[in-house]
Design an enzyme around this catalytic site. Structure first.
Site, PDB file in Angstrom:
ATOM      1  N   ASP A  10      10.624  10.983  64.005  1.00 21.81           N
ATOM      2  CA  ASP A  10      11.408  11.270  62.807  1.00 21.81           C
ATOM      3  C   ASP A  10      12.437  10.148  62.598  1.00 21.81           C
ATOM      4  OD1 ASP A  10      11.510  13.204  60.646  1.00 21.81           O
ATOM      5  OD2 ASP A  10      13.516  13.700  61.345  1.00 21.81           O
TER       6      ASP A  10
ATOM      7  N   ASP B 117       5.486  11.046  65.771  1.00 24.58           N
ATOM      8  CA  ASP B 117       6.586  10.083  65.606  1.00 24.58           C
ATOM      9  C   ASP B 117       7.887  10.737  66.064  1.00 24.58           C
ATOM     10  OD1 ASP B 117       8.170  11.103  62.941  1.00 24.58           O
ATOM     11  OD2 ASP B 117       6.037  11.561  62.814  1.00 24.58           O
TER      12      ASP B 117
END
Length: 292
Positions: A211, A209
């Site tokens: 973050d 991802d």
């Protein structure tokens, strides 16, 4: 020369290592505490491999509850010479999208609840850690990733936060501004302890991802992370299989001395060393301490 034994620590989503021949479980007792799980021993091609799920069976251990000292001590006792850490992470760079494997070369340690050294009162040691990963092991990982078509980048700074919560937006923006590449919760103090145990260490940070630094996104969310994690796990298995298949029979001396880190690190006079602590250090530092 020392026979090479490859250790693999599996992070979130990696609780087994497919493809091990003649696999069996080794229950190693450590004087430092509870090992996350039994070590899974087996062979890939001609290479002995030991696998440890960092979070234990069924992911029962949060990052701060892992006994990192016990884990590294157990791997050392089992004969591991070269250790690969596999861990999920968030990315701080647009050019490191989910699915990218970052072969980390630096760390920023932001943890605060963990035991970070085998040494202390009664036996003090200071090991060099300016270059925290073993370059030859990283190069072998690069070659394996290239051969398997795994998207990867060589080099990057890993921020290790305490967790288990994900970052606030302010934290995420700050770490990005510091020049960090990825963020995770488990490579510290693992890498420090591996250096103290004179094990050559390399980290594969597998991006799941972005973050929380992108203002148009909602930040790290578990369902989306788990989906990417499954794909990353398949790629990690291919990576390790190729690494092990091409691994040398003898441990390659580390050009930065990670496998000789204790050579001049002990500063406590022999007559002042605590016998109880020295006894616990039998696997980690027996080479330089001698018999307790």
């Amino acid at each position: 020369m020392t026979t090479a034994t490859l250790g693999v620590i599996g992070g979130s989503g990696i609780y087994d290592l497919p493809g091990l021949k003649d696999a069996r479980d080794l229950a190693i007792t450590s004087p430092w505490g509870s090992v996350s799980a039994s070590l899974r021993e087996g062979w890939i091609s001609e290479t002995r491999v030991l696998f440890l799920p960092r979070h234990g069976a069924g992911h029962r251990l949060a990052p701060s509850d892992i006994d990192y000292r016990a884990n590294i001590d157990a791997l050392k006792r089992a004969g591991v010479t070269d250790l690969v850490s596999l861990s999920a992470c968030g990315s701080y760079r647009e050019d490191l999208p989910p699915g990218t494997f970052v072969l980390v070369d630096q760390f920023i340690d932001r943890t605060f609840r963990r035991e970070t050294s085998f040494f202390g009162a009664g036996c003090v040691a200071h090991v060099g850690f300016s270059d925290p990963v073993a370059p030859r092991l990283v190069e072998r990982l690069r070659q394996a990733a290239e051969a398997e078509g795994v998207p990867h980048v060589v080099g990057g700074t890993y921020v290790c936060m305490e967790g288990p919560q994900f970052s606030t937006r302010a934290e995420s923006v700050a770490y990005k501004a510091m020049g960090a590449s990825v963020v995770g919760m488990t490579n510290m103090p693992e890498a420090k302890l591996a250096r103290e145990a004179e094990i050559s260490y390399a980290s594969v940070a597998m991006v799941t991802d972005y973050d929380a630094w992108r203002p148009h996104e909602g930040g790290a969310e578990v369902p989306a992370i788990l989906a990417v994690m499954r794909a990353n796990g398949d790629a990690a298995s291919r990576l390790v299989a190729r690494l092990a298949a091409d691994f040398p029979a003898e441990h390659e001396p580390c050009p930065i001395g990670s496998d000789r880190a204790l050579e001049f690190a002990l500063v406590t006079a022999p007559n002042e060393r605590d016998p109880a602590l020295v006894a616990k250090l039998d696997a980690v530092a027996g080479r330089v301490l001698g018999a307790p």
